[in-house]
Design an enzyme around this catalytic site. Structure first.
Site, short mmCIF file in Angstrom:
data_model
loop_
_atom_site.label_atom_id
_atom_site.label_comp_id
_atom_site.label_asym_id
_atom_site.label_seq_id
_atom_site.Cartn_x
_atom_site.Cartn_y
_atom_site.Cartn_z
N SER A 14 0.81 -1.14 0.06
CA SER A 14 0.04 -0.06 -0.18
C SER A 14 0.93 1.15 -0.12
O SER A 14 1.73 1.70 1.18
CB SER A 14 -0.87 0.05 1.11
OG SER A 14 -1.50 1.46 1.49
N HIS A 39 -1.42 -1.42 -4.14
CA HIS A 39 -2.78 -0.80 -3.43
C HIS A 39 -2.63 0.66 -3.29
O HIS A 39 -1.73 1.10 -2.72
CB HIS A 39 -2.87 -1.71 -2.01
CG HIS A 39 -4.14 -1.30 -1.55
ND1 HIS A 39 -5.33 -2.13 -1.58
CD2 HIS A 39 -4.30 -0.63 -0.57
CE1 HIS A 39 -6.14 -1.70 -0.83
NE2 HIS A 39 -5.55 -0.94 0.10
N ASP A 41 -4.79 4.00 -1.56
CA ASP A 41 -5.66 4.39 -0.60
C ASP A 41 -6.21 5.47 -0.95
O ASP A 41 -5.64 6.58 -0.55
CB ASP A 41 -5.16 4.19 0.71
CG ASP A 41 -4.86 2.74 1.10
OD1 ASP A 41 -6.02 1.91 1.29
OD2 ASP A 41 -3.87 2.30 1.49
N MET A 43 -8.72 8.61 0.23
CA MET A 43 -9.61 9.13 1.22
C MET A 43 -10.09 10.28 1.05
O MET A 43 -9.32 11.29 0.42
CB MET A 43 -8.74 9.10 2.59
CG MET A 43 -8.00 7.74 2.92
SD MET A 43 -7.38 7.70 4.39
CE MET A 43 -6.41 6.22 4.41
N HIS A 75 -8.59 1.56 -3.54
CA HIS A 75 -9.46 1.24 -2.35
C HIS A 75 -10.13 2.61 -2.21
O HIS A 75 -9.32 3.41 -1.56
CB HIS A 75 -8.38 0.68 -1.13
CG HIS A 75 -9.39 0.42 0.04
ND1 HIS A 75 -8.77 0.47 1.26
CD2 HIS A 75 -10.50 0.71 0.06
CE1 HIS A 75 -9.49 0.32 2.45
NE2 HIS A 75 -10.68 0.31 1.77
N MET A 77 -12.10 4.89 0.20
CA MET A 77 -12.63 5.13 1.38
C MET A 77 -13.24 6.63 1.25
O MET A 77 -12.83 7.68 1.76
CB MET A 77 -11.46 5.20 2.48
CG MET A 77 -11.23 3.68 2.78
SD MET A 77 -9.49 3.69 3.62
CE MET A 77 -8.52 3.76 2.41
N MET A 146 -11.90 -5.54 6.39
CA MET A 146 -11.03 -4.50 6.86
C MET A 146 -10.32 -5.37 8.22
O MET A 146 -11.13 -5.64 9.23
CB MET A 146 -11.58 -3.07 7.21
CG MET A 146 -11.68 -2.51 6.03
SD MET A 146 -10.38 -1.87 5.13
CE MET A 146 -9.32 -1.19 6.01
N ASP A 181 -6.63 -5.98 4.98
CA ASP A 181 -6.18 -4.69 4.96
C ASP A 181 -5.98 -4.06 6.46
O ASP A 181 -7.17 -3.78 6.92
CB ASP A 181 -6.61 -3.82 3.84
CG ASP A 181 -6.15 -2.35 3.68
OD1 ASP A 181 -5.09 -2.36 3.93
OD2 ASP A 181 -6.72 -1.63 2.86
C1 DX5 Z 1 -6.09 1.80 6.00
C2 DX5 Z 1 -5.82 1.45 4.47
C3 DX5 Z 1 -4.80 0.59 4.42
C4 DX5 Z 1 -3.31 1.03 4.99
C5 DX5 Z 1 -2.74 -0.11 5.63
O1 DX5 Z 1 -7.33 2.62 6.11
O2 DX5 Z 1 -6.88 1.09 3.73
O3 DX5 Z 1 -4.36 0.03 3.16
O4 DX5 Z 1 -2.62 1.65 4.09
O5 DX5 Z 1 -1.71 0.37 6.37
P1 DX5 Z 1 -0.94 -0.75 7.33
O6 DX5 Z 1 -0.35 -1.69 6.62
O7 DX5 Z 1 0.14 0.30 7.72
O8 DX5 Z 1 -1.87 -0.99 8.52
ZN ZN Z 2 -6.41 0.19 1.73
#
Ligand code: DX5
Ligand code: ZN
Length: 226
Positions: A14, A39, A41, A43, A75, A77, A146, A181
């Site tokens: 990620s 991956h 992320d 947000m 991903h 969010m 999650m 994740d």
């Molecule tokens: C969290 C993200 C993850 C994040 C995981 O909301 O969806 O993908 O990058 O990070 P680690 O591996 O540090 O928990």
């Molecule tokens: Zn993620």
């Protein structure tokens, strides 16, 4: 598209935990080590408090990842993901995952992703029951369980997650790749694999390590025999 990649176990770095000043170089390190799923992320400051990145980052990485035979796993969010999936796919997302908690139009959003030619991922938060995916099993390629609350990297793996993964595995077809994740590393990844997960997202465990390629390999190795 290399969708058969998802039929084998994959550790997906990620980039949330990467050094953004040298993002391309960091992605190259994990691709060189063998990673084939990157991956991303996204947000929005609403569904989760933080704001991270949008389609321009996907576009910036698309060629590099595709040239290595890999895929970009986005991903989302974000609230009302149906309003944005098309732009992420146009930017180069191969798989788009959205949260059941983020829209009342889950089936519509899943169909929209499919129509635009990407793999369909649906995510559930820690408190969301696995049954949330039962009615749309046929539509999905990735079921994301999650293993932390979404929104931040670097959190601890929720210890009860393997039990939930097992229940999820009973609720979806074998064809569906179960993804985990949050807090995934060489200790927790095997626990998830034994419970039925196939895709392992890891941010801090890879990019907060002095050698991301080696850290990726350590997680891959932790899965052999599980
Ligand atoms: C969290 C993200 C993850 C994040 C995981 O909301 O969806 O993908 O990058 O990070 P680690 O591996 O540090 O928990
Ligand atoms: Zn993620």
């Amino acid at each position: 598209m290399n969708s058969e990649i998802l039929s084998r176990p994959q550790v997906a770095p990620s980039i949330l935990a990467a050094d953004f000043a040298r993002l391309g170089a960091q992605v190259a390190e994990v691709l060189d080590a063998g990673a084939r799923v990157i991956h991303v992320d996204v947000m929005d400051g609403h569904f989760v408090p933080e704001i991270t990145m949008g389609p321009i980052v996907v576009q910036a990485l698309a060629e590099q990842v595709k040239a290595a035979g890999g895929l970009l796993d986005v991903h989302l969010m974000i609230e009302r993901p149906e309003r944005h999936v098309a732009e992420f796919i146009t930017a180069g997302a191969h798989a788009v995952t959205f949260h059941t908690e983020a829209t009342p139009h889950i089936s519509y959003t899943a169909n929209l992703i499919k129509e635009h030619g990407a793999l369909v991922g649906v995510a559930i938060n820690p408190a969301t029951p696995v049954g949330a995916l039962q009615e749309i099993g046929e539509l999905i390629d990735i079921a994301l369980c999650m293993t932390v609350n979404p929104g931040w990297g670097g959190q601890s793996f929720i210890a009860s997650s393997p039990g939930k993964i097992r229940r999820l595995a009973q609720n979806v077809d074998e064809r569906v790749a179960i993804q985990v994740d949050g807090g995934v590393d060489a200790t927790t990844a095997p626990l998830c694999a034994q419970a039925g997960a196939r895709l392992f997202v890891a941010g801090s465990a890879i990019f907060r390590s002095p050698d991301p390629g080696e850290a990726y390999t350590r997680i891959v190795d932790s899965l052999s025999g599980s």
